[in-house]
Each structure stands twice: as structure tokens, then as C-alpha cells.
Design a protein around this motif. Structure first.
Motif, PDB file in Angstrom:
ATOM      1  N   GLU A 244     -50.359 -35.010  64.489  1.00  0.00           N
ATOM      2  CA  GLU A 244     -51.060 -33.842  63.613  1.00  0.00           C
ATOM      3  C   GLU A 244     -51.662 -34.112  62.352  1.00  0.00           C
ATOM      4  O   GLU A 244     -52.263 -33.877  61.378  1.00  0.00           O
ATOM      5  N   GLU A 245     -50.170 -34.108  61.239  1.00  0.00           N
ATOM      6  CA  GLU A 245     -50.045 -35.093  60.060  1.00  0.00           C
ATOM      7  C   GLU A 245     -50.803 -35.899  59.444  1.00  0.00           C
ATOM      8  O   GLU A 245     -51.270 -36.203  58.337  1.00  0.00           O
ATOM      9  N   VAL A 246     -50.368 -37.095  60.630  1.00  0.00           N
ATOM     10  CA  VAL A 246     -51.116 -37.902  60.260  1.00  0.00           C
ATOM     11  C   VAL A 246     -52.688 -38.295  60.537  1.00  0.00           C
ATOM     12  O   VAL A 246     -53.053 -38.367  60.099  1.00  0.00           O
ATOM     13  N   LEU A 247     -53.023 -37.798  62.058  1.00  0.00           N
ATOM     14  CA  LEU A 247     -54.254 -37.322  62.123  1.00  0.00           C
ATOM     15  C   LEU A 247     -55.051 -36.156  60.718  1.00  0.00           C
ATOM     16  O   LEU A 247     -56.472 -36.503  60.985  1.00  0.00           O
ATOM     17  N   ALA A 248     -53.973 -35.614  60.094  1.00  0.00           N
ATOM     18  CA  ALA A 248     -54.976 -34.762  58.867  1.00  0.00           C
ATOM     19  C   ALA A 248     -55.771 -36.097  57.796  1.00  0.00           C
ATOM     20  O   ALA A 248     -56.875 -35.408  57.532  1.00  0.00           O
ATOM     21  N   ALA A 249     -55.136 -36.684  57.245  1.00  0.00           N
ATOM     22  CA  ALA A 249     -55.070 -37.071  56.850  1.00  0.00           C
ATOM     23  C   ALA A 249     -56.747 -38.559  57.568  1.00  0.00           C
ATOM     24  O   ALA A 249     -57.234 -38.335  55.684  1.00  0.00           O
ATOM     25  N   ASN A 250     -56.921 -38.675  58.232  1.00  0.00           N
ATOM     26  CA  ASN A 250     -57.816 -39.246  59.556  1.00  0.00           C
ATOM     27  C   ASN A 250     -59.367 -38.242  58.558  1.00  0.00           C
ATOM     28  O   ASN A 250     -60.261 -38.354  58.890  1.00  0.00           O
ATOM     29  N   LYS A 251     -58.983 -37.052  58.914  1.00  0.00           N
ATOM     30  CA  LYS A 251     -59.623 -36.567  58.957  1.00  0.00           C
ATOM     31  C   LYS A 251     -60.214 -35.626  57.665  1.00  0.00           C
ATOM     32  O   LYS A 251     -61.837 -35.505  57.505  1.00  0.00           O
ATOM     33  N   TYR A 252     -59.042 -34.951  57.130  1.00  0.00           N
ATOM     34  CA  TYR A 252     -59.576 -34.712  55.772  1.00  0.00           C
ATOM     35  C   TYR A 252     -59.576 -35.758  55.022  1.00  0.00           C
ATOM     36  O   TYR A 252     -60.108 -34.999  53.297  1.00  0.00           O
TER      37      TYR A 252
ATOM     38  N   ASP B 235     -57.291 -38.871  48.789  1.00  0.00           N
ATOM     39  CA  ASP B 235     -57.174 -37.326  48.612  1.00  0.00           C
ATOM     40  C   ASP B 235     -57.384 -36.402  49.371  1.00  0.00           C
ATOM     41  O   ASP B 235     -58.375 -36.682  50.495  1.00  0.00           O
ATOM     42  N   ASP B 236     -56.575 -35.662  50.025  1.00  0.00           N
ATOM     43  CA  ASP B 236     -56.912 -34.251  50.958  1.00  0.00           C
ATOM     44  C   ASP B 236     -58.107 -33.446  50.314  1.00  0.00           C
ATOM     45  O   ASP B 236     -58.160 -32.233  49.103  1.00  0.00           O
ATOM     46  N   SER B 237     -58.826 -33.377  51.175  1.00  0.00           N
ATOM     47  CA  SER B 237     -60.043 -32.392  50.913  1.00  0.00           C
ATOM     48  C   SER B 237     -59.663 -31.305  50.828  1.00  0.00           C
ATOM     49  O   SER B 237     -60.727 -30.142  50.014  1.00  0.00           O
ATOM     50  N   LYS B 238     -58.515 -30.806  51.246  1.00  0.00           N
ATOM     51  CA  LYS B 238     -58.706 -29.314  51.704  1.00  0.00           C
ATOM     52  C   LYS B 238     -57.718 -28.887  50.799  1.00  0.00           C
ATOM     53  O   LYS B 238     -56.629 -27.382  51.069  1.00  0.00           O
ATOM     54  N   SER B 239     -56.687 -29.706  49.710  1.00  0.00           N
ATOM     55  CA  SER B 239     -55.874 -29.154  48.689  1.00  0.00           C
ATOM     56  C   SER B 239     -55.765 -30.662  47.452  1.00  0.00           C
ATOM     57  O   SER B 239     -56.907 -30.573  47.508  1.00  0.00           O
TER      58      SER B 239
ATOM     59  N   LYS C  92     -52.046 -35.171  48.204  1.00  0.00           N
ATOM     60  CA  LYS C  92     -52.960 -36.693  47.979  1.00  0.00           C
ATOM     61  C   LYS C  92     -52.208 -37.629  49.433  1.00  0.00           C
ATOM     62  O   LYS C  92     -50.593 -36.743  49.252  1.00  0.00           O
ATOM     63  N   PHE C  93     -52.587 -38.650  49.842  1.00  0.00           N
ATOM     64  CA  PHE C  93     -52.391 -38.726  51.159  1.00  0.00           C
ATOM     65  C   PHE C  93     -51.899 -40.581  50.625  1.00  0.00           C
ATOM     66  O   PHE C  93     -52.237 -40.895  50.232  1.00  0.00           O
ATOM     67  N   LEU C  94     -50.508 -40.987  50.384  1.00  0.00           N
ATOM     68  CA  LEU C  94     -50.101 -42.389  50.059  1.00  0.00           C
ATOM     69  C   LEU C  94     -49.490 -42.829  51.115  1.00  0.00           C
ATOM     70  O   LEU C  94     -48.718 -42.230  51.791  1.00  0.00           O
ATOM     71  N   ALA C  95     -50.173 -43.970  51.657  1.00  0.00           N
ATOM     72  CA  ALA C  95     -49.459 -44.972  52.710  1.00  0.00           C
ATOM     73  C   ALA C  95     -48.926 -46.675  52.160  1.00  0.00           C
ATOM     74  O   ALA C  95     -49.581 -46.961  51.009  1.00  0.00           O
ATOM     75  N   LEU C  96     -47.506 -47.004  52.149  1.00  0.00           N
ATOM     76  CA  LEU C  96     -47.222 -48.065  51.834  1.00  0.00           C
ATOM     77  C   LEU C  96     -46.881 -49.541  52.995  1.00  0.00           C
ATOM     78  O   LEU C  96     -46.454 -48.330  54.132  1.00  0.00           O
TER      79      LEU C  96
ATOM     80  N   CYS D 125     -45.098 -49.307  57.476  1.00  0.00           N
ATOM     81  CA  CYS D 125     -45.564 -48.697  57.065  1.00  0.00           C
ATOM     82  C   CYS D 125     -43.690 -47.438  56.294  1.00  0.00           C
ATOM     83  O   CYS D 125     -43.817 -47.213  57.019  1.00  0.00           O
ATOM     84  N   ALA D 126     -44.962 -47.021  55.538  1.00  0.00           N
ATOM     85  CA  ALA D 126     -44.306 -45.334  55.341  1.00  0.00           C
ATOM     86  C   ALA D 126     -45.760 -45.072  54.710  1.00  0.00           C
ATOM     87  O   ALA D 126     -46.676 -45.332  54.138  1.00  0.00           O
ATOM     88  N   PHE D 127     -45.908 -43.313  55.488  1.00  0.00           N
ATOM     89  CA  PHE D 127     -47.185 -42.646  54.847  1.00  0.00           C
ATOM     90  C   PHE D 127     -46.746 -41.189  55.009  1.00  0.00           C
ATOM     91  O   PHE D 127     -46.013 -40.499  54.852  1.00  0.00           O
ATOM     92  N   TYR D 128     -47.020 -40.642  53.001  1.00  0.00           N
ATOM     93  CA  TYR D 128     -46.982 -39.684  52.735  1.00  0.00           C
ATOM     94  C   TYR D 128     -47.632 -38.629  52.150  1.00  0.00           C
ATOM     95  O   TYR D 128     -48.915 -38.796  51.503  1.00  0.00           O
ATOM     96  N   ARG D 129     -47.303 -37.289  52.471  1.00  0.00           N
ATOM     97  CA  ARG D 129     -48.538 -35.994  51.555  1.00  0.00           C
ATOM     98  C   ARG D 129     -47.636 -35.573  50.077  1.00  0.00           C
ATOM     99  O   ARG D 129     -46.337 -35.802  50.174  1.00  0.00           O
ATOM    100  N   VAL D 130     -48.984 -36.499  49.239  1.00  0.00           N
ATOM    101  CA  VAL D 130     -47.946 -36.351  47.785  1.00  0.00           C
ATOM    102  C   VAL D 130     -48.147 -34.990  47.065  1.00  0.00           C
ATOM    103  O   VAL D 130     -49.438 -34.586  46.748  1.00  0.00           O
ATOM    104  N   SER D 131     -47.918 -34.077  46.354  1.00  0.00           N
ATOM    105  CA  SER D 131     -47.885 -33.116  46.102  1.00  0.00           C
ATOM    106  C   SER D 131     -47.474 -33.068  44.432  1.00  0.00           C
ATOM    107  O   SER D 131     -46.030 -32.965  44.261  1.00  0.00           O
ATOM    108  N   ALA D 132     -48.294 -32.775  43.833  1.00  0.00           N
ATOM    109  CA  ALA D 132     -48.109 -31.960  42.245  1.00  0.00           C
ATOM    110  C   ALA D 132     -46.411 -31.287  41.833  1.00  0.00           C
ATOM    111  O   ALA D 132     -46.324 -29.820  42.424  1.00  0.00           O
ATOM    112  N   ARG D 133     -45.684 -31.257  41.711  1.00  0.00           N
ATOM    113  CA  ARG D 133     -44.445 -29.842  40.845  1.00  0.00           C
ATOM    114  C   ARG D 133     -44.608 -29.548  39.492  1.00  0.00           C
ATOM    115  O   ARG D 133     -44.555 -30.862  38.349  1.00  0.00           O
TER     116      ARG D 133
END
Length: 438
Positions: A342-350, A369-373, A376-380, A430-438
Motif C-alpha cells: 500500500e505504501e508503494v501504491l500510494a506513491a503511484n496514486k498520490y 511530491d506527496d499531494s497529501k502531505s 516527498k517520495f524518493l527512489a534510488l 532499488c530503494a524507495f523512501y518517503r522523506v519527511s522534514a524534521r
């Protein structure tokens, strides 16, 4: 990300469509029983995570096409296809018994709908050659199929159809009659083939527009997908104005070289899609494929687990439609876990505004960019044939001097960092991340 105006048909695919298509498994020979078995498994295994379309691919009017309908028939030969008095193709009852007595594909669509899913249908551009030869009437007009056919416009890989001459008065009426029938059947999605490009042939703009108009007139929303690729990038505005998705490549199969090349295509189509109109990286050859053709012997996907993860990550961060090609009833747990994260599919959806952050030879990074927050989504990606490390600086990400990472594939929080992100990846992984400001 938008490069077109907003059109009414965009509302039918505000996020990339997710589904299953029969082609990679069954080629031209899928039967009603096989289709229903996949619908059942799809409802059980995939629907809960947002997958919804089940698409019947080509040659459903042919009583016995074999694994791949042979285009190299003797000169002048046209196979007999099931059709009605107006030359419109019908499902062959030999393969689709519920179509008997004029029922058409409505029983199969109804079955798909009963599972809470949507029904898709493959069509070929043009008008059946047999209708032209028989001079069948065009419904609602005084014209015949022979009056509107463009006999010099032929598919190079299937000898069933002629193009339609859209300068003829009855041409639009023919396409309108087709979609009147598809609406009666309950079709939700159309894959129109031999219409996008036939290298080195033309881009069939007039027939794309005719299908678009016919869908708008029929009274039933239908997502419109155009094939085969590669789509011409210089037609992006026209594509977005008339279709919901279009193929960026020729048929995509389970070969690393094809996946490697897809990175270039995704980069070329950056900023040319958006809510309702999606560049399409083609079907996902995952699980058990080629059960009845069309390429090679029955097999499990030749992609390694790492390559399948890379494919899902690229398709998701780029926001391509996701169309599974493998046999759904026999999906193994590893493949299923890649399809239902679901978290990967969220990047596709949002995800919004996806783009390639950088490419250095075989090291690639994408971001959106995550449109819901504000995340950001980052893929390496490591496209090399050996292990390598992919770095990204926090300045490149643009969220501030300190960020928190969440691994989307592992569904694990990795904590906060003020350092350059460096990920060692094995070959083709690959690697796939959600990145949030802290």
C-alpha cells in the motif's frame, strides 16, 4: 505537471488505472473460463489495495485464433470473425459461451461487475475486412462498410481490419455504433490498438478523435488506452485531449534491456501527464506468463525479484498505469507482496510532479511530491550489473537540513538524518523512501 487543459474524460482516471490484462498470459486465445478464473483471483488478491480493471485483450471475435493470431496468412485471406448485421464484431461463442443468443459480452461484464471490479475490452482500429467485402450497412446510415473503409490502411501484424476514412460522412456513425454496443455490454475501459503508431507508419489522429467522440456520445464513461507504442512525444497535447493513457514503448517483456530502456522513456515523458491523462509504461510481466503465447514458452517471469522491485518502483514514482500481465490465480507470495504494498501504491496514486533527480551513468534517482502531505517520495536505482552505492544530498531533496526516512518496501522507519543519503544496492535493485522534514 499539467500540460493540457482539463477535459471531461479526465475525470474517469484521476489517478493511474490499476488492473490486469489477458495478453501476456493468453495472447489471442483467452477463453471465458480463463478470464473468469482471473477475475475471481483478482477480486480475492488485488482488489482490496485499489486494483480494479480486468481487461479482455485481442481476437475475442475469432473462434480459434491459436496462441497468437497469425498475420502471415496467404494473400487475400481474411479469417471469419463473429459479427452482427452491421459488421460490428461480437465475441466468438466457441470461446465465450455466455455470448450466445445475442448476449454479447454483457454477461462477462456483469460477472466482472458482480465482483466489484470494472470490465475492459481490447479493440482494433478500423472496420472488419469481412464487413467491407460483404458491404454490410453502417448502422443508422445509407452507407456500407465499403463506403467508409480505407483499404490501404492496414495493421502490419493482424489481418482483420481496414482503417476508416474519417472524411466520409458515415465514418463517425460507424464508430458511434461500436460504442453504443460497448455501452450496452457495460464496458468500462477500452484498449484501442493499431492506432497510436505503427513504425514507420502514421499517428492516427482522426480515428483517435473519432473514438473519443464516440465514447462521449455513448453515455457511459470508458477509460481510453491507446496502443501500441512508442507514442510520439510531440503529440502529447493531442493525446491528453482525447485519451486517458497511451503507451510509451513497444510491447514490454521480461527482459532487463527493456526495463533499462524504460528509464529513458520515463524521463522523456516527464511533465507530459497528469490527473486523467497518463503516459503508460505498459503491462507488468510478473508471475506466471506466456501460458498460451504470445512470446516464448510458459514460464515464471525472467525478471529477478530485484528487477521486479525496480520495475514496480519506476512505474510507481513515474505514475504509470499499472496493468498486471501474469496469471493471477497462481501468483506467488513474493510477487503478490510487490503488487499489494500500500505504501508503494500510494506513491503511484498520490505522487505529484515526478522527475528524474539525476542520472550518473547507471546510478539514477527520481523524486516526487506527496499531494497529501509535505513529504516527498524518493527512489534510488542501481542499473549496473554489480553492486554500487547511490547517493542523494539533502539539498537535492529540498526539505531542509534534517529529514526522516521511511523505507516503503520494508514499511520501516529509518530515523532522522542530516547526512547525505547513501544506499548500497545490489545489481538492478532499488530503494524507495518517503522523506519527511524534521
Amino acid at each position: 505537471m499539467k500540460n493540457t487543459e482539463t477535459y471531461p474524460h479526465h475525470a474517469w482516471a484521476q489517478t493511474p488505472p490499476l488492473g490486469w490484462n489477458s495478453f501476456i498470459c493468453y495472447g489471442s486465445s483467452v477463453t471465458e473460463r480463463q478470464f473468469k478464473e482471473n477475475v475471481d483471483a483478482f477480486a480475492d488478491k488485488l482488489a482490496s489495495t485499489g486494483w480494479e480493471y480486468c481487461v479482455l485483450d485481442f481476437c475475442w471475435s475469432h473462434p480459434d485464433p491459436g496462441p497468437v493470431a497469425n498475420p502471415n496468412q496467404e494473400a487475400g485471406y481474411t479469417p471469419h470473425l463473429a459479427s452482427d448485421e452491421f459488421g460490428r464484431l461480437l465475441p466468438a461463442v466457441e470461446r465465450f459461451p455466455s455470448a450466445a443468443n445475442g448476449a454479447g459480452l454483457k454477461p462477462l461484464a456483469d460477472y466482472t461487475h458482480s465482483k466489484g471490479l470494472k470490465f475492459g475490452l481490447h479493440i482494433m482500429r478500423g472496420i472488419p475486412r469481412q464487413a467491407v467485402e460483404a458491404k454490410t450497412p453502417v448502422k443508422g446510415t445509407n452507407a456500407t462498410a465499403a463506403d467508409i473503409a480505407q483499404v490501404g490502411s492496414k495493421c502490419t501484424w493482424l489481418n482483420h481490419m481496414y482503417g476508416v476514412d474519417m472524411e466520409q460522412e458515415a465514418a463517425q456513425a460507424y464508430y458511434d455504433s461500436l460504442f453504443e454496443l460497448y455501452a450496452e455490454w457495460g464496458v468500462d475501459y477500452i484498449k484501442a490498438d493499431d492506432i497510436l503508431t505503427d513504425y514507420p507508419g502514421p499517428y492516427h489522429a482522426a480515428e483517435i478523435e473519432a473514438i473519443h467522440k464516440a465514447i462521449a456520445k455513448c453515455g457511459r464513461p470508458m477509460v481510453l488506452s491507446l496502443s501500441p507504442g512508442p507514442a510520439p512525444v510531440n503529440q502529447a497535447q493531442h493525446l491528453g485531449a482525447h485519451a486517458n493513457m497511451w503507451r510509451m514503448s513497444a510491447d514490454f517483456w521480461d527482459r532487463w534491456r527493456k526495463l533499462y530502456e524504460m528509464f529513458y522513456l520515463c524521463n522523456a515523458w516527464t511533465d507530459l501527464g497528469g490527473p486523467g491523462y497518463w503516459p503508460d509504461a505498459d503491462m507488468l510481466p510478473m508471475g506466471r506468463i506466456a501460458l498460451c503465447g504470445p512470446e516464448g514458452e510458459p514460464r515464471d517471469s525472467l525478471f529477478t525479484t530485484e528487477e521486479q522491485r525496480t520495475m514496480m518502483t519506476l512505474w510507481s514514482i513515474f505514475r504509470s498505469p499499472l496493468m498486471l500481465g501474469g496469471d493471477v490465480p497462481t501468483l506467488d507470495e513474493t510477487t503478490l507482496s510487490l503488487l499489494t504494498n500500500e505504501e508503494v501504491l500510494a506513491a503511484n496514486k498520490y505522487g505529484e510532479n515526478p522527475y528524474q533527480l539525476y542520472r550518473h551513468q547507471t546510478l539514477v534517482a527520481w523524486i516526487s511530491d506527496d499531494s497529501k502531505s509535505s513529504d516527498k517520495f524518493l527512489a534510488l536505482f542501481n542499473l549496473a550489473d554489480k553492486t554500487d552505492t547511490v547517493p542523494v544530498t539533502l539539498e537535492q531533496i529540498g526539505l531542509g537540513p534534517k529529514v526522516a526516512l521511511r523505507d516503503l518496501w520494508k514499511k520501516e522507519d529509518l530515523g532522522a538524518t542530516e547526512q547525505t543519503i547513501r544506499k548500497e544496492l545490489s545489481a538492478h535493485d532499488c530503494a524507495f523512501y518517503r522523506v519527511s522534514a524534521r
